[in-house]
Scaffold this motif. Structure first.
Motif, PDB file in Angstrom:
ATOM      1  N   THR A   1      40.143  46.789  39.686  1.00 55.95           N
ATOM      2  CA  THR A   1      41.179  45.753  39.588  1.00 55.95           C
ATOM      3  C   THR A   1      42.494  46.209  40.203  1.00 55.95           C
ATOM      4  OG1 THR A   1      40.158  44.947  37.551  1.00 55.95           O
ATOM      5  CG2 THR A   1      42.441  44.277  37.974  1.00 55.95           C
TER       6      THR A   1
ATOM      7  N   ARG B   1      45.758  34.619  36.323  1.00 54.75           N
ATOM      8  CA  ARG B   1      46.069  35.772  35.467  1.00 54.75           C
ATOM      9  C   ARG B   1      47.308  35.517  34.624  1.00 54.75           C
ATOM     10  NH1 ARG B   1      44.480  38.831  40.015  1.00 54.75           N
ATOM     11  NH2 ARG B   1      46.685  39.085  40.649  1.00 54.75           N
TER      12      ARG B   1
ATOM     13  N   ASP C   1      35.067  45.813  23.619  1.00 53.78           N
ATOM     14  CA  ASP C   1      34.865  44.716  24.557  1.00 53.78           C
ATOM     15  C   ASP C   1      35.209  45.242  25.945  1.00 53.78           C
ATOM     16  OD1 ASP C   1      35.243  42.430  26.212  1.00 53.78           O
ATOM     17  OD2 ASP C   1      35.535  41.184  24.430  1.00 53.78           O
TER      18      ASP C   1
ATOM     19  N   VAL D   1      35.538  43.788  28.868  1.00 56.44           N
ATOM     20  CA  VAL D   1      36.535  43.009  29.605  1.00 56.44           C
ATOM     21  C   VAL D   1      37.937  43.344  29.099  1.00 56.44           C
ATOM     22  CG1 VAL D   1      37.371  40.686  30.110  1.00 56.44           C
ATOM     23  CG2 VAL D   1      34.915  41.151  30.096  1.00 56.44           C
ATOM     24  N   ARG D   2      38.087  43.402  27.772  1.00 56.20           N
ATOM     25  CA  ARG D   2      39.421  43.616  27.216  1.00 56.20           C
ATOM     26  C   ARG D   2      39.907  45.061  27.414  1.00 56.20           C
ATOM     27  NH1 ARG D   2      41.629  38.843  27.262  1.00 56.20           N
ATOM     28  NH2 ARG D   2      40.478  37.276  26.057  1.00 56.20           N
TER      29      ARG D   2
ATOM     30  N   SER E   1      38.948  47.208  29.804  1.00 61.37           N
ATOM     31  CA  SER E   1      39.259  47.412  31.220  1.00 61.37           C
ATOM     32  C   SER E   1      40.556  46.700  31.583  1.00 61.37           C
ATOM     33  CB  SER E   1      38.106  46.928  32.102  1.00 61.37           C
ATOM     34  OG  SER E   1      37.866  45.532  31.892  1.00 61.37           O
ATOM     35  N   GLN E   2      40.804  45.526  30.921  1.00 58.64           N
ATOM     36  CA  GLN E   2      42.077  44.833  31.137  1.00 58.64           C
ATOM     37  C   GLN E   2      43.256  45.704  30.669  1.00 58.64           C
ATOM     38  OE1 GLN E   2      42.358  41.194  28.898  1.00 58.64           O
ATOM     39  NE2 GLN E   2      44.413  40.709  29.657  1.00 58.64           N
TER      40      GLN E   2
ATOM     41  N   ASP F   1      46.212  34.592  26.222  1.00 55.14           N
ATOM     42  CA  ASP F   1      45.802  35.732  25.393  1.00 55.14           C
ATOM     43  C   ASP F   1      46.858  36.035  24.335  1.00 55.14           C
ATOM     44  OD1 ASP F   1      43.423  36.031  26.677  1.00 55.14           O
ATOM     45  OD2 ASP F   1      44.096  37.632  28.030  1.00 55.14           O
TER      46      ASP F   1
ATOM     47  N   ASP G   1      46.223  33.185  31.948  1.00 56.00           N
ATOM     48  CA  ASP G   1      45.347  33.878  30.993  1.00 56.00           C
ATOM     49  C   ASP G   1      46.145  34.788  30.078  1.00 56.00           C
ATOM     50  OD1 ASP G   1      43.125  32.629  31.929  1.00 56.00           O
ATOM     51  OD2 ASP G   1      42.466  34.280  33.235  1.00 56.00           O
TER      52      ASP G   1
ATOM     53  N   ARG H   1      35.895  49.695  36.031  1.00 54.05           N
ATOM     54  CA  ARG H   1      36.329  48.298  36.104  1.00 54.05           C
ATOM     55  C   ARG H   1      37.835  48.213  36.286  1.00 54.05           C
ATOM     56  NH1 ARG H   1      32.723  44.496  33.767  1.00 54.05           N
ATOM     57  NH2 ARG H   1      34.422  42.983  34.019  1.00 54.05           N
TER      58      ARG H   1
END
Length: 944
Positions: free
Chosen positions: A662, A627, A688, A690-691, A693-694, A634, A630, A658
């Motif tokens: 996490t 992470r 997106d 993934v993005r 929820s991130q 990012d 990443d 989501r």
């Protein structure tokens, strides 16, 4: 028939006398009045214990005239006086007026004036003056005004103190003592009452012991004081005062009786008169009420005018004195008494010149003969010269007096002489300097022209400032900087041109320049025009031939752009250093449990449970490292525009689910109360998964980190028109308002403490802002300050169609905890537990603690031989724990080993200072740890 007529007259008289009370009666609260005891004839109590005396009856009559109900309370003088000052009673009927009491109560006009005198036995020589009694035995009332007066004059040895004047008169009559000092009226009354008027007799009045007796009311109650003054004036005018005075004070008053035969005729006549008097009384009361109001108004005006005149006399810068024809000072204002002391009642020639008789030649008393004003000059005993003006003056009783006004002309005479000398000297110097100035003028004009050309062509601010900090010459750049042409700047103080803030900033350098120092400095000046500027300035003092600074030359260069560039470079360099330090720390933290797990896996005969636990630890920490990497990638991709979004219609509930999956383990680990609020109808966005929820997970993780354990976190989704708002609220530490604008900058962190308890590189919120912006939305942070919690709000465009995804929650299982007499303290549970397993496999007894306070409690209870102590603990850091452990005698020999992600020399020195025996850097090499644990001192402790 006569009996019936008499009864009718009596009833009619009673009705008429009671009529005024019935007409004007009102319910009023009774006035509480104190009354002194044992002070005849003014105040005392009778056989039934009721207040009586001259002033008691006088106060009652005044109150009756003013229609004021009263209630008397008798007690000792000290008690009633204290009650009046503290407000427990409203008034006293008799108080001697003294300067020290003026600030404690309000006094009415005096109702009785008395003087002290020496009482002696008849046949003895009367005492006319105080000094005649110096060799005699004098009886005085203990703690009375007479006692105080004689004590201040040095009469101590020959004083005989008594507790009442009655006892004093009896002692005097016994012949054992020479005299008794007491007020004349009170003494006469007492002597008469106890039958000693034929044995003792008063002497002449002592004018310096004059007493004014007044009514007294509470301080500030001027309304009651004025009403009592009005009533006193009425009682004096209608003859009631004289009657009471004859009754109580005038002991020579004789009484008489009417023959009985006149009573019947008198009653008949009075009955007829009372019939007419009833109507007349009713009319009279109306007129009295009107005249009383007018009298009160006039009295107040007279009193105000008298006070105003008194204040004027006291405030005059000249002396004003009233002299009686026998040379005594009746009045002297403040100016006179400040120079020559208290003068009232003293002989002027004795007081000023220590003479025993009047001056042979005295101009002051000529107006008594000529009845004309007299002007003359007088030199006082202090050599001050006065211009004196004497006027004939008459006292209230018609006795002649002198009003003298003296103007101090000492300084004026000295000034005139000095002016004459100065004028002569000045005329000579003017003639000499005129020629010099003409030559200097021509030279100055040439210099001025050259200076103007030089200054106007300079690229900086240039000016000349005199000693009074006023501009005398400036160049044209002042107009560019401050908007004022040079002719408007010249003559003005620096404060007016620079502004108050700018002047206060530059003032210390100006003072140094005016002290003769060459000053060069660089700072940010907050000018009133144009705002703050970074300037490089030089102040060069201008010193004349005598070495005196007459001004200074100002040279100011604008270096704002250079300073901005320097500050930008410093900020970049500071952030780089902070980022590298944080990155090193964040990378070391997950490496420590990974290294410990690897060491455990190398052990033979490892059971499947421990092997699975090691795999889980390594997996979790590797995910943490991934992470971190990443996030860095990012940030790099976003900054270079290389990141691609895989947009699709998404349900807001799916994004929330989501994100919760996490962040749920961290929320549960910190025991937070967590709630999710979704709208009843599904709402959708395009983005997106993934993005997004991130983004939400980052905000939830931050809320969990920066909220103390057991806090509250809420996540809500709120649709509004064509937008949706995702809100993450917490009741955690909050954010200072000054930090909010920088919160979403790269590498920015609000809390940079040594514990690094929450970790992070300062890039999470920067990623959140970038990703939300790429989705066409906005993100904002709100907080009311430290300890007030915070709220982060994401605004995204809303779609009308999408799918619904359920929200689920997961929890992680916790690894087992081990238990040797080594205490392992680390807030990273994986690191603590993995190190515990390693040490347990070496057959040590291991104790665990995850914060400083628990570590301190465990160490005191279990007495470990070794403490492996993480430095960066939340709340109470490792240094504080080490210092606390060393305070206990039982733990002074405990071996303290520091575990830290910081490896600088300064960190090691700080550890030695705190009491650590050894220092290991994370991730800890197990062989180095084993070596530290096998030191001779620890081997002996383990055997014991």
């Amino acid at each position: 028939m006569k009996l019936r007529a008499r009864q009718f007259a009596l009833i009619l008289a009673l009705v008429i006398l009671s009529l005024p009370n019935l007409v004007g009666a009102e319910q009023r609260q009774s006035l509480r009045v104190g009354s002194e005891i044992r002070f005849p004839p003014y105040a005392d109590i009778d056989d039934q214990g009721q207040p009586t005396g001259f002033t008691v009856e006088l106060f009652a009559r005044v109150a009756e005239v003013m229609d004021i109900p009263v209630t008397f309370q008798s007690d000792r003088w000290s008690t009633v006086w204290q009650k009046l000052k503290t407000g427990q009673i409203d008034a006293l009927p008799i108080v001697a007026r003294m300067p020290e009491r003026e600030s404690q109560v309000e006094f009415t006009e005096p109702h009785t004036i008395d003087y002290d005198t020496f009482f002696v036995r008849k046949g003895h020589t009367p005492l006319k003056f105080i000094e005649e009694a110096r060799s005699l035995s004098i009886i005085v009332l203990r703690s009375g005004d007479s006692h105080d007066a004689l004590a201040t004059r040095g009469f101590n040895q020959q004083l005989v103190l008594v507790d009442s004047l009655t006892d004093g008169f009896r002692l005097l009559a016994s012949g054992h003592y020479d005299a008794l000092l007491a007020p004349l009226l009170q003494g006469n009354a007492l002597a008469h009452n106890i039958g000693l008027e034929k044995i003792v007799t008063p002497g002449p009045l002592l004018k310096e012991y004059r007493r004014e007796f007044c009514f007294a009311v509470r301080k500030g109650d001027t309304e009651l004081r004025d009403r009592l003054n009005q009533g006193l004036a009425i009682v004096k005018a209608n003859g009631e005062y004289d009657r009471l005075y004859r009754k109580w004070v005038d002991i020579d008053n004789t009484s008489f009786t009417f023959p009985v035969k006149h009573v019947v005729w008198g009653t008949v006549i009075v009955a007829g008169l009372l019939t007419l008097l009833g109507l007349w009384t009713w009319q009279l009361r109306r007129q009295v009420a009107l005249h009383t109001a007018e009298l009160a108004q006039a009295y107040s005006a007279v009193q105000a005018e008298r006070q105003r005149l008194h204040d004027v006399l006291q405030g005059l810068p000249v002396y004003v004195v009233l002299l009686t024809q026998d040379h005594k000072v009746a009045f002297a204002n403040r100016f006179f008494e400040q120079r020559y002391g208290n003068a009232r009642g003293r002989l002027c020639y004795e007081y000023l010149f220590n003479r025993c008789e009047p001056c042979e030649r005295c101009e002051t008393f000529k107006p008594l003969k000529t009845n004309e004003p007299q002007d003359w000059r007088w030199t006082g005993p202090d050599e001050h010269v006065y211009e004196v003006h004497d006027f004939p003056f008459a006292d209230t009783d018609g006795s002649p007096m002198i009003l003298e006004v003296g103007i101090d002309i000492t300084e004026m005479k000295q000034t005139k002489q000095a002016l004459r000398e100065a004028n002569a000297s000045l005329e000579q110097r003017v003639a000499e300097r005129t020629a010099e100035l003409e030559s200097a003028r021509r030279e100055a004009e040439q210099t001025r022209d050259l200076l103007r050309v030089t200054m106007d062509n300079a690229p900086t601010l240039m000016s000349y400032v005199d000693r009074e900090c006023r501009y005398r010459r400036v160049n044209k750049n002042y107009e560019l900087w401050f908007g004022y042409p040079p002719e408007q700047v010249c003559g003005h103080h620096m404060r007016e041109i620079l502004g108050e803030a700018g002047w206060q900033t530059l003032r210390p350098y100006v003072e140094r320049a005016l002290a003769g120092e060459q000053v060069e400095f660089e700072l940010q000046a907050p000018y009133i025009q144009g705002g703050p500027r970074w300037v490089h300035a030089t102040y060069s003092p201008d010193v004349d031939a005598e070495g005196q600074v007459r001004g200074f030359v100002v040279h100011v260069l604008d270096v704002s752009k250079r300073k901005e560039a320097e500050e930008a470079l410093k900020e970049i360099d500071r952030r780089k250093d902070e980022f590298l330090a944080m990155l090193a720390h964040e990378l070391r933290n997950p490496l420590a449990p990974i290294s410990n797990a690897v060491q455990i896996m190398k052990r033979p005969n490892l059971d499947e449970t421990r092997l699975a636990w090691c795999r889980d630890v390594i997996g979790r920490q590797v995910e943490h490292l991934v992470r971190l990497v990443d996030d860095l990638l990012d940030v790099s991709r976003i900054s270079r525009g290389k990141i691609e979004l895989k947009k699709e219609p998404l349900a807001a509930a799916t994004i929330v689910q989501r994100a919760v999956e996490t962040s749920q383990p961290l929320i549960e680990a910190r025991r937070h109360a967590f709630t999710v609020h979704l709208p009843p109808e599904p709402v959708y966005v395009e983005g997106d998964l993934v993005r997004l929820s991130q983004v939400v997970a980052n905000l939830l993780t931050n809320a969990a980190k920066y909220t103390d354990e057991g806090g509250c976190i809420s996540l809500s989704v709120e649709p509004a028109d064509d937008e949706i708002f995702i809100r993450v609220r917490d009741n955690g530490r909050g954010i200072e308002s000054s930090a909010l604008p920088s919160l979403f900058q790269l590498f920015y962190q609000v809390d940079r403490t040594i514990d690094r308890a929450e970790g992070g590189l300062g890039i999470g919120l920067a990623l959140v802002k970038s990703l939300v912006t790429m989705h066409g939305g906005e993100v904002g942070a709100y907080s009311e300050g430290r300890g007030q919690g915070s709220e982060f709000v994401i605004r995204l465009p809303c779609l009308r169609e999408s799918l619904v995804c359920p929200v689920s929650y997961q929890t992680d299982s916790k690894p087992d905890e081990g238990s040797l007499r080594i205490l392992v303290v680390d807030d990273n549970r994986d690191a603590a537990q993995s190190l515990s397993l390693l040490l347990s496999s070496e057959r040590h007894e291991v104790l665990l603690a995850y914060d400083g306070y628990t570590a301190l409690e465990t160490a005191l209870a279990e007495r470990p031989q070794v403490v492996l102590l993480d430095i960066g603990l939340p709340g109470m850091d490792g240094y504080a724990v080490a210092r606390a452990l060393r305070q206990y005698p039982a733990l002074k020999m405990t071996h303290l080993i520091a575990l830290s992600g910081y490896g600088r020399e300064v960190d090691r020195e700080q550890a030695w200072t705190a009491g650590f025996n050894d220092y290991l850097t994370k991730p800890v090499n197990f062989d180095e740890l084993q070596s530290a644990l096998t030191q001779p001192s620890l081997s002996g402790a383990a055997q014991n």
